[in-house]
Every structure is written in structure tokens, then in C-alpha cells.
Write a protein that holds these residues in place. Structure first.
Motif, mmCIF file in Angstrom:
data_model
loop_
_atom_site.group_PDB
_atom_site.id
_atom_site.type_symbol
_atom_site.label_atom_id
_atom_site.label_comp_id
_atom_site.label_asym_id
_atom_site.label_seq_id
_atom_site.Cartn_x
_atom_site.Cartn_y
_atom_site.Cartn_z
ATOM 1 N N LYS A 54 0.837 -1.207 0.000
ATOM 2 C CA LYS A 54 0.000 0.000 0.000
ATOM 3 C C LYS A 54 0.868 1.253 0.000
ATOM 4 O O LYS A 54 0.540 2.249 -0.654
ATOM 5 C CB LYS A 54 -0.920 0.012 1.229
ATOM 6 C CG LYS A 54 -1.956 -1.075 1.245
ATOM 7 C CD LYS A 54 -3.122 -0.767 0.317
ATOM 8 C CE LYS A 54 -3.998 0.328 0.867
ATOM 9 N NZ LYS A 54 -5.159 0.607 -0.015
ATOM 10 N N ALA A 55 1.982 1.192 0.725
ATOM 11 C CA ALA A 55 2.901 2.323 0.757
ATOM 12 C C ALA A 55 3.503 2.559 -0.629
ATOM 13 O O ALA A 55 3.565 3.704 -1.109
ATOM 14 C CB ALA A 55 4.012 2.063 1.779
ATOM 15 N N PHE A 56 3.941 1.468 -1.286
ATOM 16 C CA PHE A 56 4.473 1.600 -2.646
ATOM 17 C C PHE A 56 3.419 2.183 -3.583
ATOM 18 O O PHE A 56 3.702 3.066 -4.399
ATOM 19 C CB PHE A 56 4.925 0.233 -3.176
ATOM 20 C CG PHE A 56 6.341 -0.112 -2.850
ATOM 21 C CD1 PHE A 56 7.387 0.667 -3.316
ATOM 22 C CD2 PHE A 56 6.643 -1.229 -2.084
ATOM 23 C CE1 PHE A 56 8.708 0.350 -3.029
ATOM 24 C CE2 PHE A 56 7.955 -1.562 -1.779
ATOM 25 C CZ PHE A 56 8.991 -0.768 -2.248
ATOM 26 N N GLU A 57 2.218 1.682 -3.460
ATOM 27 C CA GLU A 57 1.118 2.138 -4.318
ATOM 28 C C GLU A 57 0.885 3.641 -4.158
ATOM 29 O O GLU A 57 0.737 4.371 -5.150
ATOM 30 C CB GLU A 57 -0.146 1.359 -3.942
ATOM 31 C CG GLU A 57 -1.354 1.641 -4.790
ATOM 32 C CD GLU A 57 -2.557 0.832 -4.332
ATOM 33 O OE1 GLU A 57 -3.638 1.422 -4.135
ATOM 34 O OE2 GLU A 57 -2.406 -0.403 -4.143
ATOM 35 N N GLU A 58 0.875 4.106 -2.918
ATOM 36 C CA GLU A 58 0.642 5.524 -2.642
ATOM 37 C C GLU A 58 1.765 6.383 -3.223
ATOM 38 O O GLU A 58 1.509 7.410 -3.875
ATOM 39 C CB GLU A 58 0.547 5.744 -1.130
ATOM 40 C CG GLU A 58 0.218 7.176 -0.719
ATOM 41 C CD GLU A 58 -1.190 7.602 -1.086
ATOM 42 O OE1 GLU A 58 -1.378 8.787 -1.453
ATOM 43 O OE2 GLU A 58 -2.106 6.752 -1.015
ATOM 44 N N LEU A 59 3.019 5.981 -3.007
ATOM 45 C CA LEU A 59 4.151 6.775 -3.465
ATOM 46 C C LEU A 59 4.278 6.763 -4.991
ATOM 47 O O LEU A 59 4.595 7.786 -5.610
ATOM 48 C CB LEU A 59 5.442 6.271 -2.829
ATOM 49 C CG LEU A 59 5.574 6.516 -1.321
ATOM 50 C CD1 LEU A 59 6.868 5.895 -0.787
ATOM 51 C CD2 LEU A 59 5.521 8.003 -0.990
ATOM 52 N N LYS A 60 4.042 5.604 -5.614
ATOM 53 C CA LYS A 60 4.128 5.532 -7.072
ATOM 54 C C LYS A 60 3.051 6.381 -7.731
ATOM 55 O O LYS A 60 3.288 7.049 -8.739
ATOM 56 C CB LYS A 60 4.016 4.075 -7.528
ATOM 57 C CG LYS A 60 5.252 3.249 -7.234
ATOM 58 C CD LYS A 60 5.058 1.803 -7.678
ATOM 59 C CE LYS A 60 6.303 0.960 -7.405
ATOM 60 N NZ LYS A 60 6.105 -0.461 -7.794
ATOM 61 N N ARG A 61 1.864 6.371 -7.126
ATOM 62 C CA ARG A 61 0.779 7.200 -7.661
ATOM 63 C C ARG A 61 1.123 8.679 -7.535
ATOM 64 O O ARG A 61 0.915 9.463 -8.473
ATOM 65 C CB ARG A 61 -0.531 6.879 -6.943
ATOM 66 C CG ARG A 61 -1.739 7.631 -7.508
ATOM 67 C CD ARG A 61 -3.060 7.050 -7.027
ATOM 68 N NE ARG A 61 -3.186 7.044 -5.580
ATOM 69 C CZ ARG A 61 -3.217 5.944 -4.832
ATOM 70 N NH1 ARG A 61 -3.113 4.749 -5.399
ATOM 71 N NH2 ARG A 61 -3.348 6.014 -3.526
ATOM 72 N N ASN A 103 3.762 9.604 -10.125
ATOM 73 C CA ASN A 103 3.200 9.709 -11.471
ATOM 74 C C ASN A 103 2.399 11.000 -11.645
ATOM 75 O O ASN A 103 2.414 11.613 -12.719
ATOM 76 C CB ASN A 103 2.299 8.503 -11.765
ATOM 77 C CG ASN A 103 3.099 7.217 -11.946
ATOM 78 O OD1 ASN A 103 4.277 7.265 -12.286
ATOM 79 N ND2 ASN A 103 2.474 6.082 -11.691
ATOM 80 N N GLU A 104 1.713 11.409 -10.572
ATOM 81 C CA GLU A 104 0.907 12.631 -10.641
ATOM 82 C C GLU A 104 1.781 13.882 -10.586
ATOM 83 O O GLU A 104 1.453 14.906 -11.192
ATOM 84 C CB GLU A 104 -0.098 12.650 -9.476
ATOM 85 C CG GLU A 104 -1.185 11.587 -9.581
ATOM 86 C CD GLU A 104 -2.027 11.504 -8.316
ATOM 87 O OE1 GLU A 104 -1.830 12.342 -7.405
ATOM 88 O OE2 GLU A 104 -2.874 10.591 -8.218
ATOM 89 N N HIS A 105 2.897 13.793 -9.845
ATOM 90 C CA HIS A 105 3.776 14.960 -9.661
ATOM 91 C C HIS A 105 5.237 14.531 -9.832
ATOM 92 O O HIS A 105 5.991 14.449 -8.853
ATOM 93 C CB HIS A 105 3.556 15.578 -8.271
ATOM 94 C CG HIS A 105 2.160 16.016 -8.014
ATOM 95 N ND1 HIS A 105 1.679 17.258 -8.406
ATOM 96 C CD2 HIS A 105 1.107 15.371 -7.420
ATOM 97 C CE1 HIS A 105 0.408 17.361 -8.053
ATOM 98 N NE2 HIS A 105 0.037 16.245 -7.460
ATOM 99 N N PRO A 106 5.642 14.252 -11.063
ATOM 100 C CA PRO A 106 6.996 13.740 -11.306
ATOM 101 C C PRO A 106 8.114 14.700 -10.895
ATOM 102 O O PRO A 106 9.251 14.273 -10.682
ATOM 103 C CB PRO A 106 7.019 13.493 -12.821
ATOM 104 C CG PRO A 106 5.905 14.327 -13.370
ATOM 105 C CD PRO A 106 4.862 14.362 -12.301
ATOM 106 N N GLY A 107 7.807 15.974 -10.777
ATOM 107 C CA GLY A 107 8.821 16.944 -10.375
ATOM 108 C C GLY A 107 8.916 17.159 -8.879
ATOM 109 O O GLY A 107 9.709 17.985 -8.409
ATOM 110 N N TYR A 108 8.132 16.405 -8.105
ATOM 111 C CA TYR A 108 8.134 16.559 -6.646
ATOM 112 C C TYR A 108 9.212 15.649 -6.062
ATOM 113 O O TYR A 108 9.022 14.432 -5.937
ATOM 114 C CB TYR A 108 6.753 16.209 -6.087
ATOM 115 C CG TYR A 108 6.598 16.390 -4.597
ATOM 116 C CD1 TYR A 108 6.875 17.606 -3.972
ATOM 117 C CD2 TYR A 108 6.146 15.332 -3.797
ATOM 118 C CE1 TYR A 108 6.734 17.771 -2.611
ATOM 119 C CE2 TYR A 108 5.977 15.497 -2.427
ATOM 120 C CZ TYR A 108 6.275 16.710 -1.843
ATOM 121 O OH TYR A 108 6.123 16.864 -0.486
#
Length: 244
Positions: free
Chosen positions: A174-181, A184-189
């Protein structure tokens, strides 16, 4: 003519408050309230003066007066809730906060959501989440973090906190899922790439971890955290790098 004078007193009080001239602000506000005992914004600003001075008893009374005059004054509710929470009157803080929160929800359902208020409520939920997390109560913490994130989607740090909470609960996927999402939404963050690298590293995926940190360095060559983690991951055989 009287309204103009009252408005002028409030304006001068606000200007003094913004300059941190609390003595002058309180003088204008006391004059305003003397002329109009129902001056809601006068009491609200005076309550803030008391709060800044650390005169919490007076601040509480002034915020309560605001709510007597205007029960829907959410800024006063939030401020009062924060003070009660700070002095350990948790049940009163929770009651006031929940009432104000319900008012905002009701307004939001009518299509009149105020982003400024939502951010304030988000911050309060975030503070509660941090408190739960500090005591290891991760289920309650996750619940509050998610509320905070929904109220202020622009605060990306909350999403990282959600991932960390999942990690502490042992829900690594779930942690991986949250961070990968989030990546993907904010690649510059950059903080999400740092956090994702730490999660990879903690699960033994060294190459993936280094790839995330290297990506940060390719964008920000002077990034201290990324440089440090790259160095540690290359040189340490027993060094443990923790996401938390």
C-alpha cells in the motif's frame, strides 16, 4: 457616520496587528467594542491579540464571545479548538472542531466550499494525525491523514505521511502504491522520489532505490539528501537507512 468610524477603527486595528503592534491594536479594538458590544470581527481580532500575547484565558473568552455573536464563525471555532487542544481540554477541542467541520461539510455540499477554510481544517486533521502517529495509533493516524489530504490536495507532504503510516503498519504494498501514484501525478516533486528510494532500500531493492535518488540528482545536482543516500547505499554493507 458611526459605521464609518467603526470601520475605520477596525481597519487601524488590523494594520497595527499586522505590524505586531499589539498594544495599539488592542487600544483601537477596545474603543471599537466599547462603541459596539456586538462587533464580531472586533472581538475576533482582539482574541487573536490575546492569543499572540499568550493570554489564553482572555483569548478563550473573546473567541467564545465571537461564537455567541456568530455561531457559524468557523475561524473562531478553529482557533478556540486549537487553544483547548494546546491546554489539554481535548474533549472540548474535539467537540468544537467537529461542529465547525460539519458546518464546512454542509456548506461544501451546497457548492460553496472555501479553500482557505479547507486548508485550515486540513492542518487541524494533520496535527491530530501526527499526534496519533506519535503514540503508534496508526489506524487513527491514517484516517486523519486521509481527511487532511482530501481537504488540501495541494499539500503533497501528507501523501508521503500516508505512505509512511502504511509502512509502519506493515502494509508495504500500500505504501508503494501511494508513493508511485504520487510520483506519477507529480513527477517533479523530489520528496516523493526520496521517500520511494528509502522504501525500495528498506525492502532490499538497492538498484531501484539508487535509481530514484539518482533521478533526483539529475534534476537537482546539489540535493543533499539524495547525495547522502546514494553514498550510504554504495558504501555501507551494514548501514540501515530507514524511511521513518
Amino acid at each position: 457616520m458611526e459605521n464609518v468610524k467603526l470601520d475605520d477603527l477596525l481597519k487601524k486595528a488590523k494594520e497595527a496587528f499586522q505590524k505586531n503592534d499589539l498594544k495599539t491594536a488592542s487600544l483601537f479594538l477596545n474603543e471599537l467594542i466599547e462603541q459596539n458590544p456586538n462587533a464580531t470581527e472586533g472581538f475576533f481580532l482582539l482574541a487573536n491579540v490575546f492569543h499572540v500575547r499568550g493570554e489564553l484565558g482572555k483569548a478563550i473568552k473573546a473567541f467564545q464571545r465571537v461564537l455567541e455573536l456568530d455561531p457559524a464563525h468557523t475561524d473562531a471555532s478553529i482557533s478556540l479548538s486549537v487553544i483547548f487542544n494546546d491546554i489539554g481540554r481535548y474533549e472540548e477541542a474535539k467537540s468544537i472542531f467537529e461542529k465547525a467541520n460539519n458546518q464546512v461539510k454542509s456548506t461544501s455540499q451546497q457548492g460553496l466550499a472555501d479553500p482557505h477554510l479547507n486548508r485550515k481544517f486540513s492542518l487541524k486533521h494533520y496535527e491530530i494525525a501526527e499526534m496519533y502517529a506519535s503514540y503508534g495509533r496508526m489506524d487513527e493516524s491514517l484516517f486523519e491523514y486521509n481527511k487532511a489530504a482530501s481537504l488540501d490536495p495541494d499539500n503533497l507532504e501528507i501523501r508521503i505521511k500516508i505512505a509512511k503510516a502504511y509502512t509502519k503498519k506493515g502494509f508495504t504494498s500500500k505504501a508503494f502504491e501511494e508513493l508511485k501514484r504520487l510520483k506519477n501525478e507529480h513527477p517533479g516533486y523530489m520528496p516523493v522520489r526520496i521517500a520511494l528510494g528509502l522504501l525500495y532500500y528498506g525492502n532490499g531493492n538497492i538498484i531501484e532505490a539508487q535509481a530514484e535518488w539518482q533521478n533526483v540528482l539529475s534534476r537537482e545536482p546539489q540535493h543533499a539528501e539524495a547525495s547522502m543516500y546514494i553514498g550510504l547505499s554504495k558504501s555501507a554493507t551494514e548501514t540501515s537507512i530507514s524511511m521513518t
